[in-house]
Scaffold this motif. Structure first.
Motif, PDB file in Angstrom:
ATOM      1  N   ILE A 122       0.858  -1.187   0.000  1.00  0.00           N
ATOM      2  CA  ILE A 122       0.000   0.000   0.000  1.00  0.00           C
ATOM      3  C   ILE A 122       0.895   1.238   0.000  1.00  0.00           C
ATOM      4  O   ILE A 122       1.767   1.390   0.861  1.00  0.00           O
ATOM      5  CB  ILE A 122      -0.929   0.026   1.233  1.00  0.00           C
ATOM      6  N   ASP A 123       0.672   2.097  -0.991  1.00  0.00           N
ATOM      7  CA  ASP A 123       1.434   3.330  -1.112  1.00  0.00           C
ATOM      8  C   ASP A 123       0.497   4.527  -1.065  1.00  0.00           C
ATOM      9  O   ASP A 123      -0.574   4.498  -1.677  1.00  0.00           O
ATOM     10  CB  ASP A 123       2.192   3.363  -2.451  1.00  0.00           C
ATOM     11  N   LYS A 124       0.922   5.570  -0.368  1.00  0.00           N
ATOM     12  CA  LYS A 124       0.178   6.829  -0.372  1.00  0.00           C
ATOM     13  C   LYS A 124       0.385   7.513  -1.723  1.00  0.00           C
ATOM     14  O   LYS A 124       1.456   7.398  -2.320  1.00  0.00           O
ATOM     15  CB  LYS A 124       0.664   7.754   0.745  1.00  0.00           C
ATOM     16  N   LEU A 125      -0.642   8.231  -2.178  1.00  0.00           N
ATOM     17  CA  LEU A 125      -0.559   8.980  -3.427  1.00  0.00           C
ATOM     18  C   LEU A 125      -0.875  10.452  -3.170  1.00  0.00           C
ATOM     19  O   LEU A 125      -1.906  10.968  -3.594  1.00  0.00           O
ATOM     20  CB  LEU A 125      -1.530   8.397  -4.462  1.00  0.00           C
ATOM     21  N   PRO A 126       0.009  11.162  -2.458  1.00  0.00           N
ATOM     22  CA  PRO A 126      -0.278  12.552  -2.081  1.00  0.00           C
ATOM     23  C   PRO A 126      -0.426  13.485  -3.284  1.00  0.00           C
ATOM     24  O   PRO A 126      -1.089  14.512  -3.194  1.00  0.00           O
ATOM     25  CB  PRO A 126       0.921  12.942  -1.211  1.00  0.00           C
ATOM     26  N   GLU A 127       0.169  13.096  -4.412  1.00  0.00           N
ATOM     27  CA  GLU A 127       0.064  13.939  -5.594  1.00  0.00           C
ATOM     28  C   GLU A 127      -1.365  13.974  -6.151  1.00  0.00           C
ATOM     29  O   GLU A 127      -1.746  14.908  -6.851  1.00  0.00           O
ATOM     30  CB  GLU A 127       1.054  13.499  -6.689  1.00  0.00           C
ATOM     31  N   ILE A 128      -2.167  12.966  -5.802  1.00  0.00           N
ATOM     32  CA  ILE A 128      -3.573  12.919  -6.228  1.00  0.00           C
ATOM     33  C   ILE A 128      -4.469  13.505  -5.139  1.00  0.00           C
ATOM     34  O   ILE A 128      -5.387  14.263  -5.418  1.00  0.00           O
ATOM     35  CB  ILE A 128      -4.012  11.478  -6.555  1.00  0.00           C
TER      36      ILE A 128
END
Length: 152
Positions: A122-128
């Protein structure tokens, strides 16, 4: 397989689907930074296994046990400094049992994980956006083909 989710409910739903399809002896490895949703996936898997208990991460106790359609062993190895520590609690007896084993921070003890397992990163997608996550599901071994049925 990859899934992009934007809330905790969708994260848990993926877990529920895995739990409903999970079989005796399955080993599920969870990998991701703090706060990505590893415990939420675990809560979903537990729900899919028919477990109604409150699921918490066993950060200080290393393993929690729950009973459902299959017994569930929930490991959190974040604080394990040496793989020998986890071996000392009888890790092999747990994961080579008839229970479903979930291992948070499995990348910390890679050398102890059997070749045949299900891996969820699971990876965070802060750019979205703040709540967006990419959930990548990979499996090693034909017994985990059931993950192909997961949909969001």
């Amino acid at each position: 397989m990859e899934f992009i989710v934007d809330n905790v409910d969708k994260t848990m739903d993926i877990g529920v689907q895995i739990g409903k399809l999970a079989n005796s002896g399955d080993i599920i490895c969870l990998i991701g930074d703090l706060g990505t949703g590893k415990t939420h996936i675990t809560k979903g898997i537990a729900k899919g296994l028919g477990i109604d208990e409150h699921i918490t991460s066993p950060t200080f106790g290393i393993v929690n046990e729950y009973n459902g359609r299959h017994k569930l062993y929930h490991f959190d190895v974040y604080r394990v400094n040496d793989p020998d520590e986890i071996e000392a609690i009888g890790f092999d007896e747990y994961i080579f049992s008839d229970a479903v084993s979930i291992i948070e921070w499995a990348n910390y003890i890679e050398e102890l994980i059997p070749v045949e397992h299900l891996s969820i990163t699971i990876d965070k997608l802060p750019e979205i956006g703040e709540n967006y996550r990419k959930i990548t599901v990979n499996f090693n071994g034909n017994k985990y083909d059931y993950v192909k049925e997961i949909k969001i």
